[in-house]
Structure formats: structure tokens, C-alpha cells
Design a protein around this motif. Structure first.
Motif, PDB file in Angstrom:
ATOM      1  N   LEU A 183      -3.906   9.407  -6.011  1.00 34.32           N
ATOM      2  CA  LEU A 183      -3.531  10.821  -6.057  1.00 34.32           C
ATOM      3  C   LEU A 183      -2.759  11.133  -7.335  1.00 34.32           C
ATOM      4  CD1 LEU A 183      -3.115  13.675  -4.979  1.00 34.32           C
ATOM      5  CD2 LEU A 183      -1.196  12.801  -3.603  1.00 34.32           C
ATOM      6  N   ALA A 184      -1.821  10.258  -7.706  1.00 35.03           N
ATOM      7  CA  ALA A 184      -1.040  10.483  -8.926  1.00 35.03           C
ATOM      8  C   ALA A 184      -1.945  10.548 -10.158  1.00 35.03           C
ATOM      9  CB  ALA A 184       0.002   9.379  -9.087  1.00 35.03           C
ATOM     10  N   ALA A 185      -2.979   9.704 -10.166  1.00 37.14           N
ATOM     11  CA  ALA A 185      -3.937   9.732 -11.278  1.00 37.14           C
ATOM     12  C   ALA A 185      -4.693  11.057 -11.295  1.00 37.14           C
ATOM     13  CB  ALA A 185      -4.912   8.562 -11.151  1.00 37.14           C
ATOM     14  N   GLN A 186      -5.089  11.540 -10.127  1.00 36.01           N
ATOM     15  CA  GLN A 186      -5.793  12.827 -10.045  1.00 36.01           C
ATOM     16  C   GLN A 186      -4.902  13.968 -10.543  1.00 36.01           C
ATOM     17  OE1 GLN A 186      -6.713  12.792  -5.863  1.00 36.01           O
ATOM     18  NE2 GLN A 186      -8.646  11.689  -6.140  1.00 36.01           N
TER      19      GLN A 186
ATOM     20  N   ARG B  55       4.779  18.751  -4.850  1.00 39.21           N
ATOM     21  CA  ARG B  55       3.321  18.907  -4.946  1.00 39.21           C
ATOM     22  C   ARG B  55       2.616  17.649  -4.448  1.00 39.21           C
ATOM     23  NH1 ARG B  55       0.717  19.378  -9.836  1.00 39.21           N
ATOM     24  NH2 ARG B  55       2.488  18.630 -11.081  1.00 39.21           N
ATOM     25  N   PHE B  56       3.152  16.507  -4.842  1.00 40.68           N
ATOM     26  CA  PHE B  56       2.602  15.214  -4.410  1.00 40.68           C
ATOM     27  C   PHE B  56       2.674  15.089  -2.894  1.00 40.68           C
ATOM     28  CE2 PHE B  56       3.093  10.765  -3.265  1.00 40.68           C
ATOM     29  CZ  PHE B  56       2.178  10.091  -4.064  1.00 40.68           C
ATOM     30  N   GLN B  57       3.840  15.389  -2.337  1.00 40.74           N
ATOM     31  CA  GLN B  57       4.047  15.255  -0.889  1.00 40.74           C
ATOM     32  C   GLN B  57       3.092  16.135  -0.095  1.00 40.74           C
ATOM     33  OE1 GLN B  57       7.711  16.858   0.748  1.00 40.74           O
ATOM     34  NE2 GLN B  57       7.919  15.123   2.141  1.00 40.74           N
TER      35      GLN B  57
ATOM     36  N   MET C 274      -0.316  14.355   0.016  1.00 38.10           N
ATOM     37  CA  MET C 274      -0.400  13.044   0.661  1.00 38.10           C
ATOM     38  C   MET C 274      -0.570  13.229   2.170  1.00 38.10           C
ATOM     39  SD  MET C 274      -0.437  10.207  -1.059  1.00 38.10           S
ATOM     40  CE  MET C 274       0.306   8.915  -0.046  1.00 38.10           C
ATOM     41  N   LYS C 275      -1.510  12.487   2.734  1.00 40.50           N
ATOM     42  CA  LYS C 275      -1.787  12.643   4.163  1.00 40.50           C
ATOM     43  C   LYS C 275      -0.578  12.309   5.040  1.00 40.50           C
ATOM     44  CE  LYS C 275      -6.780  11.901   3.794  1.00 40.50           C
ATOM     45  NZ  LYS C 275      -7.932  11.045   4.164  1.00 40.50           N
ATOM     46  N   ASN C 276       0.229  11.318   4.575  1.00 39.79           N
ATOM     47  CA  ASN C 276       1.405  10.953   5.368  1.00 39.79           C
ATOM     48  C   ASN C 276       2.669  11.681   4.901  1.00 39.79           C
ATOM     49  OD1 ASN C 276       1.826   9.671   2.948  1.00 39.79           O
ATOM     50  ND2 ASN C 276       2.120   7.620   3.798  1.00 39.79           N
ATOM     51  N   HIS C 277       2.489  12.605   3.953  1.00 39.95           N
ATOM     52  CA  HIS C 277       3.579  13.460   3.469  1.00 39.95           C
ATOM     53  C   HIS C 277       4.781  12.678   2.934  1.00 39.95           C
ATOM     54  CE1 HIS C 277       1.428  16.961   4.882  1.00 39.95           C
ATOM     55  NE2 HIS C 277       1.328  16.428   6.086  1.00 39.95           N
ATOM     56  N   THR C 278       4.492  11.515   2.343  1.00 37.04           N
ATOM     57  CA  THR C 278       5.568  10.724   1.744  1.00 37.04           C
ATOM     58  C   THR C 278       5.952  11.275   0.380  1.00 37.04           C
ATOM     59  OG1 THR C 278       6.224   8.469   1.140  1.00 37.04           O
ATOM     60  CG2 THR C 278       3.989   9.125   0.593  1.00 37.04           C
ATOM     61  N   MET C 279       7.165  11.006  -0.044  1.00 45.62           N
ATOM     62  CA  MET C 279       7.571  11.318  -1.406  1.00 45.62           C
ATOM     63  C   MET C 279       7.043  10.220  -2.337  1.00 45.62           C
ATOM     64  SD  MET C 279       9.147  14.092  -2.012  1.00 45.62           S
ATOM     65  CE  MET C 279      10.080  15.432  -1.245  1.00 45.62           C
TER      66      MET C 279
ATOM     67  N   SER D 161       0.809  -1.218   0.000  1.00 39.23           N
ATOM     68  CA  SER D 161       0.000   0.000   0.000  1.00 39.23           C
ATOM     69  C   SER D 161       0.845   1.272   0.000  1.00 39.23           C
ATOM     70  CB  SER D 161      -0.959   0.006   1.187  1.00 39.23           C
ATOM     71  OG  SER D 161      -0.261  -0.100   2.414  1.00 39.23           O
ATOM     72  N   ASP D 162       2.034   1.235   0.589  1.00 37.88           N
ATOM     73  CA  ASP D 162       2.881   2.429   0.622  1.00 37.88           C
ATOM     74  C   ASP D 162       3.476   2.744  -0.747  1.00 37.88           C
ATOM     75  OD1 ASP D 162       2.431   2.875   3.284  1.00 37.88           O
ATOM     76  OD2 ASP D 162       4.278   1.905   3.975  1.00 37.88           O
ATOM     77  N   LEU D 163       3.783   1.715  -1.515  1.00 39.82           N
ATOM     78  CA  LEU D 163       4.417   1.967  -2.813  1.00 39.82           C
ATOM     79  C   LEU D 163       3.401   2.275  -3.907  1.00 39.82           C
ATOM     80  CD1 LEU D 163       4.217  -0.826  -4.806  1.00 39.82           C
ATOM     81  CD2 LEU D 163       5.679  -1.682  -2.953  1.00 39.82           C
ATOM     82  N   GLY D 164       2.140   1.899  -3.690  1.00 39.09           N
ATOM     83  CA  GLY D 164       1.078   2.202  -4.648  1.00 39.09           C
ATOM     84  C   GLY D 164      -0.077   2.817  -3.896  1.00 39.09           C
ATOM     85  N   GLY D 165      -1.153   2.052  -3.719  1.00 41.40           N
ATOM     86  CA  GLY D 165      -2.257   2.417  -2.843  1.00 41.40           C
ATOM     87  C   GLY D 165      -2.829   3.808  -3.064  1.00 41.40           C
ATOM     88  N   PRO D 166      -3.133   4.530  -1.967  1.00 38.43           N
ATOM     89  CA  PRO D 166      -3.718   5.870  -2.078  1.00 38.43           C
ATOM     90  C   PRO D 166      -2.846   6.829  -2.893  1.00 38.43           C
ATOM     91  CG  PRO D 166      -3.892   5.052   0.173  1.00 38.43           C
ATOM     92  CD  PRO D 166      -3.010   4.083  -0.563  1.00 38.43           C
ATOM     93  N   GLY D 167      -1.536   6.634  -2.847  1.00 40.58           N
ATOM     94  CA  GLY D 167      -0.641   7.497  -3.613  1.00 40.58           C
ATOM     95  C   GLY D 167      -0.849   7.366  -5.111  1.00 40.58           C
ATOM     96  N   SER D 168      -1.212   6.171  -5.561  1.00 46.38           N
ATOM     97  CA  SER D 168      -1.472   5.978  -6.988  1.00 46.38           C
ATOM     98  C   SER D 168      -2.759   6.678  -7.416  1.00 46.38           C
ATOM     99  CB  SER D 168      -1.544   4.479  -7.310  1.00 46.38           C
ATOM    100  OG  SER D 168      -0.262   3.888  -7.206  1.00 46.38           O
TER     101      SER D 168
END
Length: 406
Positions: free
Chosen positions: A51-54, A292-294, A297-302, A42-49
Motif C-alpha cells: 500500500l505504501a508503494a501504491q 490516509r494510510f490507515q 488498510m483493511k485492519n486500519h493500522t497506523m 507481516s504486520d510491520l511490512g507485508g500488505p502495508g508495504s
């Protein structure tokens, strides 16, 4: 009679023109972000993916040109049957046009087959198996970010040539692990090394002790971790507890993400070599996107390279839709157009999509910095070598993709 024929032909022409006009005016698209939303990936894809699509939708500029683009997300739980059921629902009921992300090669290969059946599109940035563009390629799938050939010939070749000429594998027991061990074995042997053995472990295991003891007993110089996500970080942490590296053996994280390094910390991860195709701190463009992504992201990950792949593959998809003048809702047709257009985006640079669906761009061999070398948060990598685009992926003349047969 002649007038009747003329009228019939004129009517047919009008219908054809009306059909083309309807297609040209169809400016709608629906994206399904299918990922592991809650498990070990989930950290490598998941909600971040998602967001990336948005962000790709926003940055494409299409909504400002009258397009309506929707995004939905789903959790495949790392189970092929669950992934296929979600994808089927999306195509049949939700009228999804394109599925993105899909980490876990077992899920990705199953979904790819369904996508072909439904004539949809799969833009896969999360799965690793090189089979997606080799033996199991389809006209509807594009593999964007990396694959097991890239990882094997980046990390495997470099470490073997640097003296790590004996290997033992700890392999995740599913399609990705098998493909990564297979491709790395080939790279090691081609470089003059040998494989002393290996052991398979269950996906998501919490105890690597018996596997690490076998690796330690092998006396291999390199312990190749043919796994990903939480499996990789757990293995690395427990290897440190067992003192493997102090005993002279070196760990090769064959697939490592910045989220893994962040989880491990530099004290534990320092010195690891690995191959990636994206790093947030490569240049001004990658830094601008990543910040911008960070912030969002709720957890402020890169962003990981999977997130970057979702973003870039969708930008290219949108270019193809614009070039077609609208959305034909014909997956094979859109993928064919994507292959015609050279790729060029801020995260991966210039490249191309080969006939087998493999996106070609440079890859990079990195090493995790020592704590003393890091200048701030997320400053984790140092570049060891750049692998040119034409060397980073399976050469076409070695591809087993049926689409390449004349």
C-alpha cells in the motif's frame, strides 16, 4: 572516401541520438514489494508495504505526466532462497526495476547480492543489519529507514548511561539478531557497561521460558531483546508472566514497532524504551500521511517506520527518474543519481544518501506511555530524545563498505 567517413559518422551520431531519445522517452517503471506477507513480520511490512508503494506512486505525480508504473508483490517466507528465487524471476521475466521493503536481514543480504548481479535496485526499509551498507554494501542498494547501529546507539547507549550497565541478550538466531547484538554490545561497552551473557532463540519460537530463565538467572539489569515482530511481543508477554520486571530487571526492546505496541497493549508495553526513525504523530505531515494510510488498510493500522520507509524511498527514486529524463533501466546509474540529490520528504524530513548507500536522517528515542497518559487510539509514544542525523548512523570513517576505498 571522405564522404563515406562523414556519412558513417553521421549515421553513428543518429543512432546515438536515437538511443538517447528512446531512453529519454522511456517513462515506465516496475516495482516489486518483497516482504513477509503472512508470518511474524507481516504486520510491520507485508500488505502495508505494498500500500505504501501504491501511495508513493500516486503522490509522485508521475502518472499524470505520462509515466506507467506497475507494482507487484511477493512473500519471501523469511527464507533467503525463496527471496532470491522470487527476485530472480522478477528481474528475468517480470522486468522489475526496483525491489522495496525486504524485512529479514538474511533475505535482504542475499537479495542485495542478486540485485547487484542483475544491475537492479534494492531500496530496503525492512531489514536491520548494518552490514547492508558496511561490509556487504553494493552500488545498487540503498538502506533507508533504520539499522542495527541506530538501534544499538539509540537504546543501548541511553539505557546504559541511565544506570543499566549490565546486559544479557535474547537474540534471534539469524543475521539480524547477530548484527543487533554485536552493535549493541559495542554501544554498551563504549558507554561503560558490560555484557554478562546471552542466548540465541529460533526465529518464530512460541516458547521463551528457558531463555527467560537464563536471563533472569544472569542478574543483568537490562535484558536486551535482539529480535523483532512477533518474537519481540511474545518475549515481552512471557517476561511479564515470569515477573522479570517485578524482580528489578528491565526489558530493552531493541527493535519495536507501533504494530507491536498495539498488539501488546499499553498495560504490558508501558515504560519500554526503544529507537525509531518515524512515528505517525510527530507533526502535521506525518499525521496526514498516516491517516490516509490507515483509512486504506483493511485492519486500519497506523503505518510502521518500515511502511514509511517504502513510501519515502520510492518518492526519492521517482525524483531521480525525473532528473534523468526517463528510466535508463540501469540500477547503478539510478542509485548514483539518488545519491546526488538531497533527500527531502514529508515523513523523514531533510537528509542525504551517503556513498555507501546509507540514508541519513534523525532518529528518536521513545518510551511507551502509561494507559493514563494516552489520549486516544494509537497515542502510544512519548519522545525522550532526538538523535541528530549525523549521529544516528555509522560514521563514514568507521564504515567498512568497499565502495569507500580509493
Amino acid at each position: 572516401m571522405k564522404n563515406k567517413i562523414s556519412t558513417l559518422l553521421f549515421g553513428t551520431a543518429l543512432l546515438f541520438a536515437a538511443g538517447n531519445l528512446a531512453f529519454a522517452q522511456d517513462k515506465t517503471a516496475k516495482i516489486g514489494a518483497l516482504s513477509d506477507q503472512s508470518g511474524l513480520y507481516s504486520d510491520l511490512g507485508g500488505p502495508g508495504s505494498t500500500l505504501a508503494a501504491q501511495m508513493a506512486v500516486e503522490d509522485s505525480g508521475l502518472t499524470g505526466k505520462g509515466w506507467k508504473i506497475d507494482i507487484i508483490s511477493g512473500d519471501h517466507l523469511n527464507k533467503p532462497d525463496v527471496g532470491v528465487n522470487i527476485a530472480r524471476q522478477w528481474f528475468d521475466v517480470e522486468k522489475v526495476d526496483v525491489i522495496v521493503d525486504v524485512p529479514n536481514s538474511g533475505v535482504a543480504l542475499a537479495v542485495s547480492n542478486l540485485v547487484k548481479e542483475k544491475n537492479g535496485i534494492l531500496l530496503d526499509s525492512g531489514a536491520g543489519s548494518s552490514d547492508l551498507t558496511n561490509a556487504q554494501c553494493t552500488p545498487n542498494t540503498i538502506h533507508w529507514t533504520y539499522d542495527t547501529y541506530t538501534l544499538a546507539h539509540g537504546t543501548g547507549t541511553a539505557l546504559t548511561k541511565a544506570g543499566g550497565d549490565s546486559w544479557f541478550f535474547l537474540t534471534a538466531d539469524y543475521a539480524f539478531g547477530a548484527a543487533l547484538e554485536r552493535d549493541t554490545t559495542a554501544a554498551v561497552q563504549t558507554s561503560g557497561g558490560k555484557v554478562l551473557g546471552g542466548v540465541k532463540h529460533p526465529l518464530g519460537t512460541s516458547d521463551f521460558s528457558s531463555f527467560l530463565l537464563q536471563a533472569q538467572a544472569s542478574k543483568a539489569k537490562i535484558i536486551g531483546l535482539a529480535n523483532a515482530g512477533a518474537d519481540t511481543t511474545t518475549a515481552i508477554k512471557q517476561a511479564a508472566e515470569f515477573g522479570l520486571t517485578q524482580g528489578g530487571q528491565k526489558l530493552a526492546a531493541l527493535l519495536l514497532f507501533i504494530s507491536d505496541v498495539h498488539s501488546l497493549g499499553l498495560n504490558t508495553a508501558q515504560g519500554l524504551n526503544f529507537t525509531e526513525t518515524f512515528y505517525w504523530d510527530m507533526n502535521d505531515q506525518t499525521r496526514a500521511f498516516s491517516k490516509r494510510f490507515q483509512e486504506r488498510m483493511k485492519n486500519h493500522t497506523m503505518p510502521t517506520m518500515v511502511h514509511a520507509g517504502v513510501y519515502s524511498s520510492l518518492l526519492h527514486y521517482f525524483k531521480a527518474l525525473e532528473a534523468l529524463g526517463g528510466n535508463p533501466h540501469d540500477g547503478a546509474k539510478v542509485v548514483a543519481k539518488m545519491k546526488e540529490i538531497p533527500t527531502d520528504d514529508p515523513l523523514f524530513g531533510k537528509g542525504s544518501i551517503e556513498p555507501n548507500g546509507r540514508t541519513i536522517h534523525p532518529a528518536y528515542l521513545f518510551e511507551v506511555k502509561k494507559p493514563s497518559e494516552s489520549k486516544g487510539p494509537w497515542d502510544y509514544y512519548k519522545l525522550v530524545a532526538t538523535i541528530p542525523a549525523d549521529e544516528a548512523f555509522t560514521p563514514l570513517d568507521k564504515s567498512t563498505c568497499p565502495l569507500l576505498k580509493k
